[in-house]
Scaffold this motif. Structure first.
Motif, PDB file in Angstrom:
ATOM      1  N   ASP A   1       0.859  -1.185   0.000  1.00 14.84           N
ATOM      2  CA  ASP A   1       0.000   0.000   0.000  1.00 14.84           C
ATOM      3  C   ASP A   1       0.894   1.234   0.000  1.00 14.84           C
ATOM      4  N   ASP A   2       0.580   2.217  -0.838  1.00  9.50           N
ATOM      5  CA  ASP A   2       1.408   3.419  -0.912  1.00  9.50           C
ATOM      6  C   ASP A   2       1.164   4.379   0.256  1.00  9.50           C
TER       7      ASP A   2
ATOM      8  N   ASP B   1      -3.549  -2.718  -1.813  1.00 10.56           N
ATOM      9  CA  ASP B   1      -4.489  -1.661  -2.174  1.00 10.56           C
ATOM     10  C   ASP B   1      -4.817  -1.794  -3.661  1.00 10.56           C
ATOM     11  N   VAL B   2      -6.048  -1.482  -4.021  1.00 15.64           N
ATOM     12  CA  VAL B   2      -6.444  -1.549  -5.424  1.00 15.64           C
ATOM     13  C   VAL B   2      -5.770  -0.438  -6.222  1.00 15.64           C
ATOM     14  N   ARG B   3      -5.809   0.791  -5.687  1.00 15.33           N
ATOM     15  CA  ARG B   3      -5.284   1.947  -6.418  1.00 15.33           C
ATOM     16  C   ARG B   3      -3.955   2.390  -5.809  1.00 15.33           C
ATOM     17  N   MET B   4      -2.905   2.313  -6.622  1.00 18.79           N
ATOM     18  CA  MET B   4      -1.578   2.764  -6.185  1.00 18.79           C
ATOM     19  C   MET B   4      -0.864   3.400  -7.369  1.00 18.79           C
TER      20      MET B   4
ATOM     21  N   THR C   1     -10.013  -1.655  -0.478  1.00 18.32           N
ATOM     22  CA  THR C   1     -10.713  -0.802  -1.435  1.00 18.32           C
ATOM     23  C   THR C   1     -11.401   0.364  -0.751  1.00 18.32           C
TER      24      THR C   1
ATOM     25  N   GLU D   1      -3.038  -4.783 -11.427  1.00 20.07           N
ATOM     26  CA  GLU D   1      -1.917  -5.193 -12.277  1.00 20.07           C
ATOM     27  C   GLU D   1      -0.990  -6.145 -11.532  1.00 20.07           C
TER      28      GLU D   1
ATOM     29  N   ASP E   1     -14.663   1.553  -5.097  1.00 18.89           N
ATOM     30  CA  ASP E   1     -13.926   0.469  -5.758  1.00 18.89           C
ATOM     31  C   ASP E   1     -14.551  -0.901  -5.554  1.00 18.89           C
TER      32      ASP E   1
ATOM     33  N   SER F   1      -0.742  -0.898 -10.280  1.00 18.84           N
ATOM     34  CA  SER F   1      -1.902  -0.951  -9.395  1.00 18.84           C
ATOM     35  C   SER F   1      -2.025  -2.333  -8.769  1.00 18.84           C
ATOM     36  N   GLY F   2      -2.910  -2.441  -7.791  1.00 16.86           N
ATOM     37  CA  GLY F   2      -3.151  -3.735  -7.185  1.00 16.86           C
ATOM     38  C   GLY F   2      -3.678  -4.748  -8.181  1.00 16.86           C
TER      39      GLY F   2
END
Length: 208
Positions: free
Chosen positions: A14-15, A58-61, A86, A68, A90, A65-66
């Motif tokens: 997670d970022d 995390d889905v969005r980073m 999420t 990918e 999401d 991305s999560g």
């Protein structure tokens, strides 16, 4: 809930440093070993597929991305159960990741009980996958010790051919088929045809 195995690892990707720290504190307080990463690339560079563990991502980073990351792990055939973190918007995306093999997803803000339950289930699944993978490797190694003729006989046993039919197929005597069959059973350390079939069928399952 079963006692966590400290030899297994929960990986966090997670970022958001605050999220990483929060998850680490919660998990370590419950006896889990935790490794956290600020990005998917950092995790992939450090990941050892022989390590039994689970992944919380995390889905969005930024960067990879999560989703990918999940695609990359699928491409590597990595036996690593995944749960996605999420945001509210999401959730439909997270549901689609489950169809690709993710175990579950946690919607922010998530609570400790949900986290513990999911991680415990994931670790059980990871251990089962590792056991199955090791058994398959062992079977493949044993099958590799068979001679080419023994492999031909085994293939026909699995196909349900009788000794007389195998003898005709390979143009050898029934006594020779029986000798090959005995050698196969001894090498594979089995005493029943059912156990022989179970090992032999892992060969095709491993290729699938």
């Amino acid at each position: 809930m079963s006692t966590p195995h400290t030899s297994n690892t929960v990986f966090i990707v997670d970022d958001d440093e605050a999220v990483r720290d929060s998850l680490r504190w919660l998990l370590e307080a419950n006896g889990y070993r935790v490794k956290s990463y600020a990005g998917a690339e950092d995790f992939l560079n450090a990941y050892d597929p022989e390590q039994i563990g689970v992944l919380i991502a995390d889905v969005r980073m930024p960067g990879m991305s999560g989703l990918e990351l999940q695609e990359e792990l699928l491409a590597r055939q990595a036996p690593l159960p995944i749960v996605f973190i999420t945001g509210h918007g999401d959730v439909p995306m997270a549901v689609s990741t489950i169809k690709k093999g993710a175990v579950d997803f946690l919607e922010k803000p998530f609570n400790e009980t949900d986290l513990r339950t999911i991680v415990a289930r994931m670790l059980e699944q990871a251990s089962e996958r590792a056991s199955q993978a090791q058994a398959q490797k062992n079977h493949q190694a044993v099958l590799g010790r068979l001679t080419s003729r023994e492999q031909q006989v085994l293939e026909r046993i699995v196909a349900g051919r009788l000794n007389k039919q195998i003898a005709g197929d390979l143009n050898i005597s029934i006594k020779t088929v029986e000798a090959h069959r005995a050698n196969i059973m001894e090498k594979l350390e089995v005493t029943t045809v059912a156990d022989l079939m179970k090992i032999a069928l892992t060969k095709t399952e491993g290729v699938a």
